[in-house]
Write a protein that holds these residues in place. Structure first.
Motif, PDB file in Angstrom:
ATOM      1  N   UNK A 221     -15.128-116.174  47.735  1.00 29.29           N
ATOM      2  CA  UNK A 221     -14.160-116.696  46.760  1.00 29.29           C
ATOM      3  C   UNK A 221     -13.704-115.591  45.814  1.00 29.29           C
ATOM      4  N   UNK A 222     -12.406-115.598  45.494  1.00 31.60           N
ATOM      5  CA  UNK A 222     -11.847-114.534  44.670  1.00 31.60           C
ATOM      6  C   UNK A 222     -11.264-115.099  43.381  1.00 31.60           C
ATOM      7  N   UNK A 223     -11.599-114.417  42.292  1.00 33.57           N
ATOM      8  CA  UNK A 223     -11.074-114.831  40.993  1.00 33.57           C
ATOM      9  C   UNK A 223      -9.562-114.675  40.931  1.00 33.57           C
ATOM     10  N   UNK A 224      -9.009-113.779  41.736  1.00 33.34           N
ATOM     11  CA  UNK A 224      -7.564-113.563  41.695  1.00 33.34           C
ATOM     12  C   UNK A 224      -6.784-114.777  42.171  1.00 33.34           C
ATOM     13  N   UNK A 225      -7.491-115.733  42.799  1.00 33.89           N
ATOM     14  CA  UNK A 225      -6.827-116.976  43.196  1.00 33.89           C
ATOM     15  C   UNK A 225      -6.657-117.923  42.008  1.00 33.89           C
ATOM     16  N   UNK A 226      -7.345-117.618  40.902  1.00 38.88           N
ATOM     17  CA  UNK A 226      -7.233-118.422  39.679  1.00 38.88           C
ATOM     18  C   UNK A 226      -5.999-117.952  38.914  1.00 38.88           C
ATOM     19  N   UNK A 227      -5.022-118.834  38.780  1.00 39.37           N
ATOM     20  CA  UNK A 227      -3.757-118.443  38.148  1.00 39.37           C
ATOM     21  C   UNK A 227      -3.959-117.994  36.701  1.00 39.37           C
ATOM     22  N   UNK A 228      -5.036-118.469  36.057  1.00 34.61           N
ATOM     23  CA  UNK A 228      -5.265-118.117  34.659  1.00 34.61           C
ATOM     24  C   UNK A 228      -6.026-116.805  34.509  1.00 34.61           C
ATOM     25  N   UNK A 229      -6.539-116.261  35.601  1.00 32.28           N
ATOM     26  CA  UNK A 229      -7.339-115.042  35.515  1.00 32.28           C
ATOM     27  C   UNK A 229      -6.424-113.832  35.352  1.00 32.28           C
ATOM     28  N   UNK A 230      -6.689-112.958  34.351  1.00 34.12           N
ATOM     29  CA  UNK A 230      -5.831-111.787  34.158  1.00 34.12           C
ATOM     30  C   UNK A 230      -6.004-110.792  35.305  1.00 34.12           C
ATOM     31  N   UNK A 231      -4.900-110.361  35.882  1.00 35.74           N
ATOM     32  CA  UNK A 231      -4.975-109.471  37.048  1.00 35.74           C
ATOM     33  C   UNK A 231      -4.688-108.025  36.707  1.00 35.74           C
ATOM     34  N   UNK A 232      -4.074-107.775  35.562  1.00 34.32           N
ATOM     35  CA  UNK A 232      -3.732-106.396  35.206  1.00 34.32           C
ATOM     36  C   UNK A 232      -3.617-106.291  33.692  1.00 34.32           C
ATOM     37  N   UNK A 233      -3.797-105.071  33.182  1.00 38.21           N
ATOM     38  CA  UNK A 233      -3.670-104.824  31.750  1.00 38.21           C
ATOM     39  C   UNK A 233      -3.341-103.361  31.523  1.00 38.21           C
ATOM     40  N   UNK A 234      -2.589-103.121  30.464  1.00 40.84           N
ATOM     41  CA  UNK A 234      -2.426-101.731  30.039  1.00 40.84           C
ATOM     42  C   UNK A 234      -3.776-101.170  29.604  1.00 40.84           C
ATOM     43  N   UNK A 235      -4.530-101.990  28.846  1.00 44.52           N
ATOM     44  CA  UNK A 235      -5.846-101.591  28.357  1.00 44.52           C
ATOM     45  C   UNK A 235      -6.836-102.703  28.697  1.00 44.52           C
ATOM     46  N   UNK A 236      -7.873-102.343  29.443  1.00 42.88           N
ATOM     47  CA  UNK A 236      -8.959-103.272  29.739  1.00 42.88           C
ATOM     48  C   UNK A 236     -10.169-102.832  28.925  1.00 42.88           C
ATOM     49  N   UNK A 237     -10.687-103.728  28.085  1.00 39.71           N
ATOM     50  CA  UNK A 237     -11.859-103.445  27.269  1.00 39.71           C
ATOM     51  C   UNK A 237     -13.032-104.231  27.828  1.00 39.71           C
ATOM     52  N   UNK A 238     -14.084-103.528  28.213  1.00 36.72           N
ATOM     53  CA  UNK A 238     -15.259-104.155  28.813  1.00 36.72           C
ATOM     54  C   UNK A 238     -16.347-104.261  27.751  1.00 36.72           C
ATOM     55  N   UNK A 239     -16.617-105.480  27.319  1.00 36.28           N
ATOM     56  CA  UNK A 239     -17.593-105.715  26.263  1.00 36.28           C
ATOM     57  C   UNK A 239     -16.903-106.186  24.999  1.00 36.28           C
ATOM     58  N   UNK A 240     -17.301-107.375  24.502  1.00 39.32           N
ATOM     59  CA  UNK A 240     -16.611-107.978  23.356  1.00 39.32           C
ATOM     60  C   UNK A 240     -17.473-108.031  22.112  1.00 39.32           C
ATOM     61  N   UNK A 241     -18.394-107.066  21.966  1.00 40.93           N
ATOM     62  CA  UNK A 241     -19.095-106.907  20.699  1.00 40.93           C
ATOM     63  C   UNK A 241     -18.167-106.277  19.680  1.00 40.93           C
ATOM     64  N   UNK A 242     -18.692-105.851  18.531  1.00 37.68           N
ATOM     65  CA  UNK A 242     -17.815-105.281  17.509  1.00 37.68           C
ATOM     66  C   UNK A 242     -16.978-104.104  17.991  1.00 37.68           C
ATOM     67  N   UNK A 243     -17.546-103.202  18.789  1.00 40.73           N
ATOM     68  CA  UNK A 243     -16.787-102.045  19.258  1.00 40.73           C
ATOM     69  C   UNK A 243     -15.643-102.481  20.168  1.00 40.73           C
ATOM     70  N   UNK A 244     -15.963-103.285  21.176  1.00 39.84           N
ATOM     71  CA  UNK A 244     -14.942-103.704  22.125  1.00 39.84           C
ATOM     72  C   UNK A 244     -13.887-104.600  21.509  1.00 39.84           C
ATOM     73  N   UNK A 245     -14.325-105.549  20.685  1.00 44.61           N
ATOM     74  CA  UNK A 245     -13.364-106.453  20.058  1.00 44.61           C
ATOM     75  C   UNK A 245     -12.446-105.693  19.104  1.00 44.61           C
ATOM     76  N   UNK A 246     -13.005-104.717  18.367  1.00 43.97           N
ATOM     77  CA  UNK A 246     -12.168-103.916  17.479  1.00 43.97           C
ATOM     78  C   UNK A 246     -11.154-103.110  18.287  1.00 43.97           C
ATOM     79  N   UNK A 247     -11.610-102.504  19.398  1.00 43.33           N
ATOM     80  CA  UNK A 247     -10.688-101.752  20.246  1.00 43.33           C
ATOM     81  C   UNK A 247      -9.585-102.651  20.787  1.00 43.33           C
ATOM     82  N   UNK A 248      -9.953-103.854  21.224  1.00 49.14           N
ATOM     83  CA  UNK A 248      -8.956-104.783  21.758  1.00 49.14           C
ATOM     84  C   UNK A 248      -7.955-105.184  20.685  1.00 49.14           C
ATOM     85  N   UNK A 249      -8.439-105.394  19.452  1.00 49.95           N
ATOM     86  CA  UNK A 249      -7.534-105.764  18.366  1.00 49.95           C
ATOM     87  C   UNK A 249      -6.537-104.643  18.087  1.00 49.95           C
TER      88      UNK A 249
END
Length: 424
Positions: free
Chosen positions: A7-35
């Motif tokens: 099974x592939x997540x890419x079959x989920x229409x809501x799953x993000x397939x591409x990004x200019x910036x992908x941030x891995x990890x949503x702790x303070x460092x990652x969330x701040x970078x994403x913001x």
């Protein structure tokens, strides 16, 4: 390289397939970078293996530098109504002294917020800025082109796999950094690292304006340990009670944290009017002082704890997490290849202070050093002011006073003789 099957997540229409910036990890460092990335106009995906809110082993304390970094991020009112911490109440060798945060450009107050709340708040702030969240999704591998650039990141959610194409990848997946290891990150334990345990307890002093810090930490048998204990008031009827110790590969921390923490909690029970035994005990290892290598590649960077941006003298890293999140996004606009640019920027920003702190932390792992320095030091308000300034990450290159110049000189001298400088 992992090839997705089944099974592939890419079959989920809501799953993000591409990004200019992908941030891995949503702790303070990652969330701040994403913001920051989303605010700059980049399409940004913030990915984390956990579902939020989630717990994180931490002391929960925010130094004035961390408070300043939150405001710089744009969360100017988040700490309204939270504890306003004036400084540290230091204890040890029969003495107690209250040391206010030394004057600095970061302001006069710290705070304390449980990471369950803080991390989720910064994450939600990033989403408000325009980032897209992929929670419960773990980054497990990458696909690179012939030049070594990451083309896509392979991810798993439950039993499904998928990939996200990314122009830039910011890795903020914490002290163990699963994706960092895939990219070649190495943690070097010949320099000091930390082991820490934390818990929560009810307290009649949960609204105190002082963080408790006990520099004379002993185990249940009375043996002196190379570390300290803390009690940080959270303002909600509870306090964070924890212990931390320093270690190196030559002098590993051979201790069971839980009995040490429970012994420490019993020791401070009356002082802090604890109304319950310690609960939610958790522990963690901490790479510190930039003691990692391979922190960047052509279009990727490690930030925060993943890059060992943690103070070697006290294990504090929230301020560095928030700062490196900003610094990483700023570098995206300046650098086409981050392989050399990112570690050079980290060394320029933190290398000198980390070199001095790593050496000091290494000395403190030797049992005889702690009482030799601590017993006379805690009775000197001037020396304790320096300790709080260093432990609070309040020394910067902008400071021109004698203490700041001496600390920088020590760091610069030590960097010349280190076989492995920070971030290399």
């Amino acid at each position: 390289m992992t090839r997705p099957t089944g099974p592939r997540l890419s079959d989920d229409a809501a799953f993000p397939r591409a990004a200019d910036v992908l941030v891995v990890g949503a702790g303070p460092a990652g969330a701040a970078a994403a913001a920051h990335a989303a605010a700059s106009g980049a399409s940004t995906v913030l990915l984390d293996a956990a579902e939020f809110p989630r717990d994180k082993t931490c002391g929960d304390g925010l130094t004035p530098r961390a408070v300043s970094a939150l405001r710089a991020l744009g969360m100017t009112s988040y700490l309204d109504g939270r504890p306003r911490i004036r400084g540290l109440a230091l204890h040890g060798w029969g003495a107690t002294t209250q040391v206010p945060w030394p004057a600095s450009r970061f302001g006069p107050f710290g705070s304390a917020v449980a990471r369950t709340e803080l991390d989720d708040a910064i994450r939600r702030f990033a989403l408000e800025r325009g980032a897209v969240m992929a929670a419960g999704t773990k980054a497990v591998d990458v696909v690179r082109d012939s030049a070594g650039r990451i083309e896509s990141v392979t991810v798993r959610r439950g039993g499904e796999t998928g990939s996200i194409r990314a122009g830039q990848v910011i890795v903020a997946d914490g002290v163990r950094s699963t994706l960092g290891k895939v990219l070649g990150r190495q943690w070097h334990r010949d320099t000091a690292y930390g082991v820490a345990g934390r818990s929560y307890a009810g307290s009649g002093l949960a609204d105190s304006e002082w963080m408790g810090s006990h520099l004379e930490l002993r185990d249940p048998d009375g043996e002196l340990l190379p570390g300290y204990g803390w009690v940080f008031p959270l303002g909600d009827g509870t306090v964070n009670v924890g212990v931390g110790a320093l270690a190196t590969a030559k002098r590993p921390a051979a201790l069971q944290l839980r009995p040490v923490l429970e012994h420490y909690a019993a020791m401070v029970r009356d002082e802090w009017r604890l109304t319950s035994p310690p609960r939610d005990i958790a522990s963690a290892l901490l790479p510190m002082g930039g003691a990692v290598s391979q922190v960047a590649g052509p279009n990727w960077m490690l930030i925060g704890d993943a890059a060992a941006c943690v103070n070697p003298l006290n294990g504090e890293g929230i301020d560095y997490a928030l700062e490196t999140g900003r610094m990483a996004v700023e570098l995206l606009a300046e650098s086409r290849d981050h392989t050399a640019a990112w570690p050079a920027l980290l060394r320029a920003e933190y290398g000198t202070a980390f070199a001095a702190a790593r050496r000091a932390a290494g000395l403190l792992t030797m049992p005889r050093t702690v009482p030799v320095l601590g017993r006379p030091g805690i009775r000197s308000s001037a020396l304790m002011g320096v300790v709080v300034r260093v432990m609070g990450n309040l020394l910067t290159d902008d400071d021109a006073d004698l203490v700041a110049r001496a600390w920088r000189s020590a760091g610069l001298g030590l960097r010349r003789f280190e076989s492995r400088p920070p971030f290399s």
